[in-house]
Design a protein around this motif. Structure first.
Motif, PDB file in Angstrom:
ATOM      1  N   TYR A 211       7.304 -35.920  22.789  1.00 19.16           N
ATOM      2  CA  TYR A 211       7.903 -36.146  21.467  1.00 19.16           C
ATOM      3  C   TYR A 211       9.061 -35.184  21.194  1.00 19.16           C
ATOM      4  CZ  TYR A 211       8.290 -36.331  16.369  1.00 19.16           C
ATOM      5  OH  TYR A 211       8.756 -36.443  15.089  1.00 19.16           O
ATOM      6  N   GLY A 212       8.780 -33.890  21.282  1.00 16.61           N
ATOM      7  CA  GLY A 212       9.745 -32.903  20.822  1.00 16.61           C
ATOM      8  C   GLY A 212      11.063 -32.916  21.558  1.00 16.61           C
ATOM      9  N   SER A 213      11.029 -33.026  22.889  1.00 15.97           N
ATOM     10  CA  SER A 213      12.268 -32.956  23.655  1.00 15.97           C
ATOM     11  C   SER A 213      13.055 -34.255  23.624  1.00 15.97           C
ATOM     12  CB  SER A 213      11.959 -32.581  25.108  1.00 15.97           C
ATOM     13  OG  SER A 213      11.167 -33.575  25.730  1.00 15.97           O
ATOM     14  N   VAL A 214      12.459 -35.341  23.105  1.00 14.58           N
ATOM     15  CA  VAL A 214      13.113 -36.650  23.136  1.00 14.58           C
ATOM     16  C   VAL A 214      13.790 -36.979  21.813  1.00 14.58           C
ATOM     17  CG1 VAL A 214      12.748 -39.122  23.506  1.00 14.58           C
ATOM     18  CG2 VAL A 214      11.462 -37.470  24.845  1.00 14.58           C
ATOM     19  N   ILE A 215      13.201 -36.570  20.693  1.00 12.07           N
ATOM     20  CA  ILE A 215      13.698 -37.031  19.392  1.00 12.07           C
ATOM     21  C   ILE A 215      15.117 -36.533  19.113  1.00 12.07           C
ATOM     22  CG2 ILE A 215      11.424 -37.288  18.385  1.00 12.07           C
ATOM     23  CD1 ILE A 215      11.810 -34.574  17.044  1.00 12.07           C
ATOM     24  N   PHE A 216      15.531 -35.423  19.717  1.00 10.02           N
ATOM     25  CA  PHE A 216      16.865 -34.912  19.460  1.00 10.02           C
ATOM     26  C   PHE A 216      17.922 -35.650  20.279  1.00 10.02           C
ATOM     27  CE2 PHE A 216      14.085 -31.381  18.352  1.00 10.02           C
ATOM     28  CZ  PHE A 216      14.567 -31.026  17.107  1.00 10.02           C
ATOM     29  N   ILE A 217      17.624 -35.947  21.532  1.00  9.96           N
ATOM     30  CA  ILE A 217      18.615 -36.552  22.410  1.00  9.96           C
ATOM     31  C   ILE A 217      18.625 -38.075  22.319  1.00  9.96           C
ATOM     32  CG2 ILE A 217      17.146 -36.794  24.452  1.00  9.96           C
ATOM     33  CD1 ILE A 217      19.509 -35.796  26.122  1.00  9.96           C
ATOM     34  N   SER A 218      17.566 -38.662  21.768  1.00  8.71           N
ATOM     35  CA  SER A 218      17.488 -40.121  21.742  1.00  8.71           C
ATOM     36  C   SER A 218      18.289 -40.739  20.597  1.00  8.71           C
ATOM     37  CB  SER A 218      16.024 -40.566  21.632  1.00  8.71           C
ATOM     38  OG  SER A 218      15.483 -40.192  20.379  1.00  8.71           O
ATOM     39  N   GLY A 219      18.394 -40.043  19.483  1.00 12.06           N
ATOM     40  CA  GLY A 219      19.067 -40.609  18.324  1.00 12.06           C
ATOM     41  C   GLY A 219      18.133 -41.347  17.391  1.00 12.06           C
ATOM     42  N   ASN A 220      16.946 -41.741  17.880  1.00 10.28           N
ATOM     43  CA  ASN A 220      15.882 -42.323  17.051  1.00 10.28           C
ATOM     44  C   ASN A 220      16.327 -43.585  16.309  1.00 10.28           C
ATOM     45  OD1 ASN A 220      14.437 -39.988  17.807  1.00 10.28           O
ATOM     46  ND2 ASN A 220      15.276 -38.870  16.071  1.00 10.28           N
ATOM     47  N   MET A 221      17.063 -44.440  16.987  1.00  5.52           N
ATOM     48  CA  MET A 221      17.500 -45.689  16.366  1.00  5.52           C
ATOM     49  C   MET A 221      16.462 -46.777  16.617  1.00  5.52           C
ATOM     50  SD  MET A 221      21.562 -45.656  17.291  1.00  5.52           S
ATOM     51  CE  MET A 221      21.304 -45.038  18.966  1.00  5.52           C
ATOM     52  N   PRO A 222      15.852 -47.334  15.570  1.00  2.00           N
ATOM     53  CA  PRO A 222      14.856 -48.394  15.770  1.00  2.00           C
ATOM     54  C   PRO A 222      15.418 -49.551  16.580  1.00  2.00           C
ATOM     55  CG  PRO A 222      14.821 -47.618  13.496  1.00  2.00           C
ATOM     56  CD  PRO A 222      16.012 -46.984  14.150  1.00  2.00           C
ATOM     57  N   MET A 223      14.569 -50.097  17.454  1.00  2.72           N
ATOM     58  CA  MET A 223      14.896 -51.214  18.329  1.00  2.72           C
ATOM     59  C   MET A 223      15.810 -50.818  19.486  1.00  2.72           C
ATOM     60  SD  MET A 223      13.167 -53.604  16.850  1.00  2.72           S
ATOM     61  CE  MET A 223      13.758 -55.031  17.763  1.00  2.72           C
ATOM     62  N   ARG A 224      16.283 -49.578  19.509  1.00  2.00           N
ATOM     63  CA  ARG A 224      17.194 -49.165  20.590  1.00  2.00           C
ATOM     64  C   ARG A 224      16.720 -47.886  21.277  1.00  2.00           C
ATOM     65  NH1 ARG A 224      23.285 -48.810  19.036  1.00  2.00           N
ATOM     66  NH2 ARG A 224      23.288 -48.315  21.270  1.00  2.00           N
ATOM     67  N   THR A 225      16.588 -46.807  20.541  1.00  3.00           N
ATOM     68  CA  THR A 225      16.244 -45.525  21.154  1.00  3.00           C
ATOM     69  C   THR A 225      15.048 -44.872  20.480  1.00  3.00           C
ATOM     70  OG1 THR A 225      17.804 -44.330  19.725  1.00  3.00           O
ATOM     71  CG2 THR A 225      18.634 -45.112  21.856  1.00  3.00           C
ATOM     72  N   GLU A 226      14.192 -45.661  19.879  1.00  2.00           N
ATOM     73  CA  GLU A 226      13.007 -45.129  19.207  1.00  2.00           C
ATOM     74  C   GLU A 226      11.810 -45.194  20.158  1.00  2.00           C
ATOM     75  OE1 GLU A 226      11.146 -45.604  14.808  1.00  2.00           O
ATOM     76  OE2 GLU A 226      11.215 -47.435  16.021  1.00  2.00           O
ATOM     77  N   ILE A 227      11.212 -44.046  20.461  1.00  2.00           N
ATOM     78  CA  ILE A 227      10.048 -44.007  21.340  1.00  2.00           C
ATOM     79  C   ILE A 227       8.780 -44.261  20.537  1.00  2.00           C
ATOM     80  CG2 ILE A 227      11.114 -42.465  23.038  1.00  2.00           C
ATOM     81  CD1 ILE A 227       9.644 -40.138  21.692  1.00  2.00           C
ATOM     82  N   THR A 228       7.715 -44.629  21.224  1.00  2.00           N
ATOM     83  CA  THR A 228       6.468 -44.970  20.543  1.00  2.00           C
ATOM     84  C   THR A 228       5.859 -43.785  19.790  1.00  2.00           C
ATOM     85  OG1 THR A 228       6.065 -46.641  22.226  1.00  2.00           O
ATOM     86  CG2 THR A 228       4.212 -46.030  20.844  1.00  2.00           C
ATOM     87  N   PRO A 229       5.796 -42.567  20.365  1.00  2.00           N
ATOM     88  CA  PRO A 229       5.256 -41.448  19.574  1.00  2.00           C
ATOM     89  C   PRO A 229       6.010 -41.219  18.265  1.00  2.00           C
ATOM     90  CG  PRO A 229       5.336 -40.840  21.883  1.00  2.00           C
ATOM     91  CD  PRO A 229       6.038 -42.154  21.766  1.00  2.00           C
TER      92      PRO A 229
END
Length: 281
Positions: A211-229
């Motif tokens: 969770y922690g290392s991904v939320i910053f680099i992913s951008g957290n855009m639903p349907m595109r870069t949002e991870i399940t956690p």
């Protein structure tokens, strides 16, 4: 008169009881609470929550990126372990210690560092941007983060097996006319395969729940870069405990099934390797 030897270690009954108590307290009780919470939903409600387009998109990204990252680590982790074990070079101890850096760093620090490096104005991102390659805030950035946190698992599982490998076996293969590639593919790799699969499974399991290392680099855009956690955390923040539980159950079942499959493959590979060695002897 013979005196019975007393052991400083506790007996099987005490140790087994403590083991079961500890596992139940740390692992089984939380998982049981998760399952019990999910039973409050009907099957139709559970299916409707778990199969929403947003949830399916997060599954694809989480499992796909975890699989890609674990596969990359399986290949390059073997290479790194091989270099650290087979070659002696200046700074080898320093490089060996750096392998454990993802374990020591807080995951949020890892995410911020990766984002700063791979963003469009970062040290590496600024050179990739003119080529049309964007890493930060894309699924590729998620793969990079999951590869970063999973590398130590493969290296640390392969390294001791490689250190214990008998060099005389390689010499025997060479004396029988085998080339270096044949020796590696038919002698060394089958021995290392169970350890590689173990490292792959550990890296994959860690990546699924990262969770922690991904939320910053992913951008957290639903349907595109949002991870399940992240989707689970979002539902918890919205007090949608039923939705968070349903998605968590899907993640748990899928992870367990994939890990079980990998362990079965590892067991079959190890059993076949032992059979071959018995035949050779």
């Amino acid at each position: 008169m013979t005196l019975k030897e007393r052991s400083i270690l506790p007996g099987f009954g005490l140790t087994m009881g403590f083991t079961l108590f500890y596992l139940s307290l740390i692992v089984l009780l939380p998982l049981s609470a998760l399952v019990i919470k999910a039973t409050a939903l009907t099957w139709s409600e559970f299916w409707a929550i778990a199969t929403t387009p947003r949830a399916l998109a997060s599954y694809r990204l989480s499992f796909g990126a975890s699989l890609v990252g674990a596969t990359i680590n399986a290949a390059f982790g073997l290479l790194v372990a091989w270099v650290l074990v087979r070659y002696d070079f200046p700074g080898r101890r320093l490089f060996d210690a750096m392998i454990d850096l993802p374990f020591a760093l807080p995951t949020a620090v890892s995410g911020i560092a990766l984002t700063a490096i791979y963003s469009s104005n970062g040290w590496i991102g600024r050179h990739l941007a003119p080529l049309g390659i964007k890493i930060a805030y894309t699924p590729l950035g998620v793969v990079v983060a999951l590869t970063f946190i999973g590398l130590p698992f493969v290296v640390r599982t392969v390294q001791p097996v490689l250190e214990d490998f008998d060099r005389e076996v390689e010499e025997a293969a060479a004396s029988l006319g085998a080339s270096r590639w044949q020796t590696f593919a038919r002698v060394i790799l089958p021995t290392l395969a169970p350890a590689i699969l173990t490292g792959f499974a550990l890296a994959f399991a860690r990546a699924i729940g990262e969770y922690g290392s991904v939320i910053f680099i992913s951008g957290n855009m639903p349907m595109r870069t949002e991870i399940t956690p992240l989707l689970i955390v979002t539902k918890l923040e919205q007090f949608d405990y039923a939705g968070a539980t349903a998605i968590a159950i899907v993640l748990l079942l899928a992870s367990f099934a994939l890990l079980l499959l990998i362990n079965l493959l590892q067991w079959r590979f190890s059993d076949r390797h032992r059979t071959v060695w018995r035949a050779m002897r």
